[in-house]
Design an enzyme around this catalytic site. Sequence first.
Site, PDB file in Angstrom:
ATOM      1  N   GLU A 139       0.866  -1.177   0.000  1.00 25.23           N
ATOM      2  CA  GLU A 139       0.000   0.000   0.000  1.00 25.23           C
ATOM      3  C   GLU A 139       0.908   1.233   0.000  1.00 25.23           C
ATOM      4  O   GLU A 139       1.346   1.707   1.035  1.00 25.23           O
ATOM      5  CB  GLU A 139      -0.897  -0.032   1.232  1.00 25.23           C
ATOM      6  CG  GLU A 139      -1.948   1.057   1.268  1.00 25.23           C
ATOM      7  CD  GLU A 139      -2.723   1.055   2.562  1.00 25.23           C
ATOM      8  OE1 GLU A 139      -3.692   1.826   2.655  1.00 25.23           O
ATOM      9  OE2 GLU A 139      -2.375   0.295   3.485  1.00 25.23           O
ATOM     10  N   ASP A 263     -15.135  -0.977  11.517  1.00 29.61           N
ATOM     11  CA  ASP A 263     -14.810  -0.847  12.945  1.00 29.61           C
ATOM     12  C   ASP A 263     -15.630   0.222  13.643  1.00 29.61           C
ATOM     13  O   ASP A 263     -15.525   0.399  14.861  1.00 29.61           O
ATOM     14  CB  ASP A 263     -13.315  -0.580  13.142  1.00 29.61           C
ATOM     15  CG  ASP A 263     -12.847   0.715  12.486  1.00 29.61           C
ATOM     16  OD1 ASP A 263     -13.648   1.347  11.768  1.00 29.61           O
ATOM     17  OD2 ASP A 263     -11.673   1.096  12.696  1.00 29.61           O
ATOM     18  N   GLY A 264     -16.448   0.967  12.881  1.00 29.72           N
ATOM     19  CA  GLY A 264     -17.237   2.029  13.489  1.00 29.72           C
ATOM     20  C   GLY A 264     -16.419   3.280  13.736  1.00 29.72           C
ATOM     21  O   GLY A 264     -16.951   4.279  14.228  1.00 29.72           O
ATOM     22  N   ASP A 288      -7.331  -3.865   8.101  1.00 29.98           N
ATOM     23  CA  ASP A 288      -6.332  -2.795   8.115  1.00 29.98           C
ATOM     24  C   ASP A 288      -5.683  -2.743   9.499  1.00 29.98           C
ATOM     25  O   ASP A 288      -5.321  -1.673  10.002  1.00 29.98           O
ATOM     26  CB  ASP A 288      -6.965  -1.448   7.761  1.00 29.98           C
ATOM     27  CG  ASP A 288      -5.931  -0.397   7.340  1.00 29.98           C
ATOM     28  OD1 ASP A 288      -4.809  -0.798   6.965  1.00 29.98           O
ATOM     29  OD2 ASP A 288      -6.232   0.804   7.412  1.00 29.98           O
ATOM     30  N   LEU A 322      -6.136   8.897  11.402  1.00 32.89           N
ATOM     31  CA  LEU A 322      -6.235   7.465  11.675  1.00 32.89           C
ATOM     32  C   LEU A 322      -5.087   6.721  10.999  1.00 32.89           C
ATOM     33  O   LEU A 322      -4.673   7.054   9.887  1.00 32.89           O
ATOM     34  CB  LEU A 322      -7.572   6.917  11.178  1.00 32.89           C
ATOM     35  CG  LEU A 322      -8.820   7.445  11.900  1.00 32.89           C
ATOM     36  CD1 LEU A 322     -10.086   6.944  11.217  1.00 32.89           C
ATOM     37  CD2 LEU A 322      -8.820   7.041  13.366  1.00 32.89           C
TER      38      LEU A 322
END
Length: 402
Positions: A139, A263-264, A288, A322
Amino acid sequence: VTGTAADMRAIKLTNCSLVRRHNLVKEDMWIKEGRITEAIPDCDAVDVIDCGGAIVAPGFIDLQINGGFGVDFTSDITDAKSCKDALRQVGVGILAHGVTSYCPTLVTSPGEVFQNILQCLERSKGGVDGAEVLGVHVEGPFISEEKRGAHNKQHLHKLPKGISDVDTIYGSGLNNVSIITIAPELEHAEEVIEELVGRGIHVSIGHSTAGYEEGKLAVEAGARLVTHLFNGMSNFHHRDPGLLGLFLSEDIGQGTWFGIIADGVHTHPLAVKLAYRVNFPSLILVTDAIRAMGFKDGRYRSGQQEMDVVGPRATVVGTNILIGSVLTMHRSVLNLIKFTGCSIVEGLEAASLHPAMALGIQDRKGTLEIGSDADFVILNSGDLSVMSTWIGGESVFDVNVA
């Protein structure tokens, strides 16, 4: 005659509900020589396992996992020994969460880091020493600076020389790569995608400012995956829906696969619900996950960055950016069911059949059909907790033994 005595014996799972043909069906499941097989009448050499009414589902497949259980693939692998140790630590850890195969994921780093890691991070069969490695997911570094998220800006790279830049950055270890995330708006990206696909590497679009048309061209060039839906891409706009438009398109969205972090935190439960209602058949659950998966709150290193983990959130130190999740694949399935109201089978297939189809390995992974590898997870029919995980017809995790 070849094979050990254990290889020659058959296994019969009974009193269970199998995930087959997009349904839960009450059938026995037979296993021999590591594969799911037809029923074997009058078989004497058979071990019968009473599942007590449990659900038997295909083993989970994680296409994007940066590490876990104290390990970060990008920063912890420096040589063959550390590579072996990292794969064992993570590979064994995820067995308890129903994962039977995965793509270790490396994030944006200097070329020498990629080259050093990729040459030793090879595909490998699964077993008691860890889940099967299906190839690496790289990535970066060929991603957008604006949408880089937690990726280190100084190590980003463009494609001025096309495919030669890719070969230079990754080196000979590119043969061990299964998935590459690329921003399709980069110059020469389209020809690079075509070349990579021609080499048998799956291209995922992600960390990108691309508009809908640029995304469409990437798909036409051979890209068949989109990295973590909603994250690392432009917001939906009524004049240019961006990469989200691919997800909505009946022409493109049905032949392209979209990873989602359920995951919210990365994705609000209502956004997950929206995605499910719009195009569930193309959704793939990915974690992830970072090194803090399975660990307590604290400060850790991920790739080229430092991060703080508090509860379900992992952020770059000193920011609100994040940097991966602490999500397990089993929790992903439970969350998808909780957030969307989808069926149990749909939740399980989003973590098994769908990623298998995205990699084109559904003939042996992601299903319990006859001839498939006997990679599966046995779940409590009440709370869907993992009771045991199996690879190649061998129990590699048992909640009563662990």
